[in-house]
Design an enzyme around this catalytic site. Sequence first.
Site, mmCIF file in Angstrom:
data_model
loop_
_atom_site.group_PDB
_atom_site.id
_atom_site.type_symbol
_atom_site.label_atom_id
_atom_site.label_comp_id
_atom_site.label_asym_id
_atom_site.label_seq_id
_atom_site.Cartn_x
_atom_site.Cartn_y
_atom_site.Cartn_z
ATOM 1 N N LYS A 51 0.847 -1.208 0.000
ATOM 2 C CA LYS A 51 0.000 0.000 0.000
ATOM 3 C C LYS A 51 0.877 1.251 0.000
ATOM 4 C CE LYS A 51 -3.908 -2.479 1.956
ATOM 5 N NZ LYS A 51 -4.776 -2.844 3.076
ATOM 6 N N GLN A 95 -4.951 -1.726 9.202
ATOM 7 C CA GLN A 95 -4.887 -3.074 8.623
ATOM 8 C C GLN A 95 -5.533 -4.085 9.583
ATOM 9 O OE1 GLN A 95 -3.832 -3.557 5.479
ATOM 10 N NE2 GLN A 95 -4.270 -5.729 5.569
ATOM 11 N N ASP A 118 -11.342 2.463 3.319
ATOM 12 C CA ASP A 118 -11.673 1.037 3.211
ATOM 13 C C ASP A 118 -13.183 0.834 3.024
ATOM 14 O OD1 ASP A 118 -9.489 -0.778 3.349
ATOM 15 O OD2 ASP A 118 -9.196 -0.328 5.473
HETATM 16 N N1 GUN Z 1 -7.341 -7.013 5.748
HETATM 17 C C1 GUN Z 1 -7.614 -7.763 4.656
HETATM 18 N N2 GUN Z 1 -8.070 -6.980 3.656
HETATM 19 C C2 GUN Z 1 -8.081 -5.724 4.120
HETATM 20 C C3 GUN Z 1 -8.429 -4.470 3.546
HETATM 21 O O1 GUN Z 1 -8.856 -4.343 2.393
HETATM 22 N N3 GUN Z 1 -8.290 -3.393 4.364
HETATM 23 C C4 GUN Z 1 -7.841 -3.488 5.643
HETATM 24 N N4 GUN Z 1 -7.765 -2.376 6.361
HETATM 25 N N5 GUN Z 1 -7.519 -4.622 6.203
HETATM 26 C C5 GUN Z 1 -7.630 -5.734 5.437
#
Ligand code: GUN
Length: 282
Positions: A51, A95, A118
């Site tokens: 990211k 995350q 998200d």
């Molecule tokens: N954990 C697995 N996929 C995601 C996601 O798209 N965003 C976040 N914040 N955590 C995750």
Amino acid sequence: MTIIDGKKVSAEVKAKVAEETAGLKKQGITPGLAVILVGDDPASRVYVNNKKKACELVGFKSEEYALPASASQEELLALVEELNNRSDINGILCQLPLPEGLDDSAVIEAISPLKDVDAFHKQNVGRIMIGDYDFLPCTPAGIMEMLHYYDISVDGKKCVVIGRSNIVGKPMAMLLLHENGTVTICHSHTKNLSEITSDADILVAAIGVPKFVKADMVKKGAVVIDVGMDRDEEGKLCGDVDFDDVKDKCSYITPVPGGVGPMTIATLMKNTLKACKLQNNL
Ligand code: GUN
């Protein structure tokens, strides 16, 4: 059979975001994303690194907040509050999953819905339900973008989603429904799973079980989307779909890696850019 190239589609999406970002920078605005990582889960570490790399590529500012697994709920919420109040941070992402003892949903709800790139906050989830939203969740929206890129229509198709998580399964079903798919959600209590999946024109696997979907669960000519990020017996990265078993039976399939994963990140970049524009009344 066509292997859907998530890397290529993702690169094109990111190039568009980069171009728009360059324009914003000329006006003195730089989109900013804050990424919070708690604990030392190796998979989460890889996702967060990817990211951050994508932010660099498109010209965003990114800040990482790495907290130890021993961090308290209060500490985490205080950090979110501080980031909510910063005008140079347009998107906040924590995350998931959080280490044991920390409350995922409390953190999600603490993030300002305007910075919730998200699209996990209940306000944003509700807006998605009724089709009036600013942000779509990254993985399902990335999958829709791949389908559009390959001119795969959802309208009137039988769509089956395996998995009912808030992050992927449920919103995926909703986005397919928005495009007039006839959607079935399957999960661990589903009876006659193979019978249902074998009827799908579009099959999305989001369960987290390595190579779960075999050829006898797939209809000939189906579009197969693999959301899995698993490890096989040898520790090699693989998906929820047994790619080698299934590939000759379908019309389109996403590989792991190089399918859904890059699209999740591309959508995150789109969402952060959008958050920045909204917060600057652009
Ligand atoms: N954990 C697995 N996929 C995601 C996601 O798209 N965003 C976040 N914040 N955590 C995750």
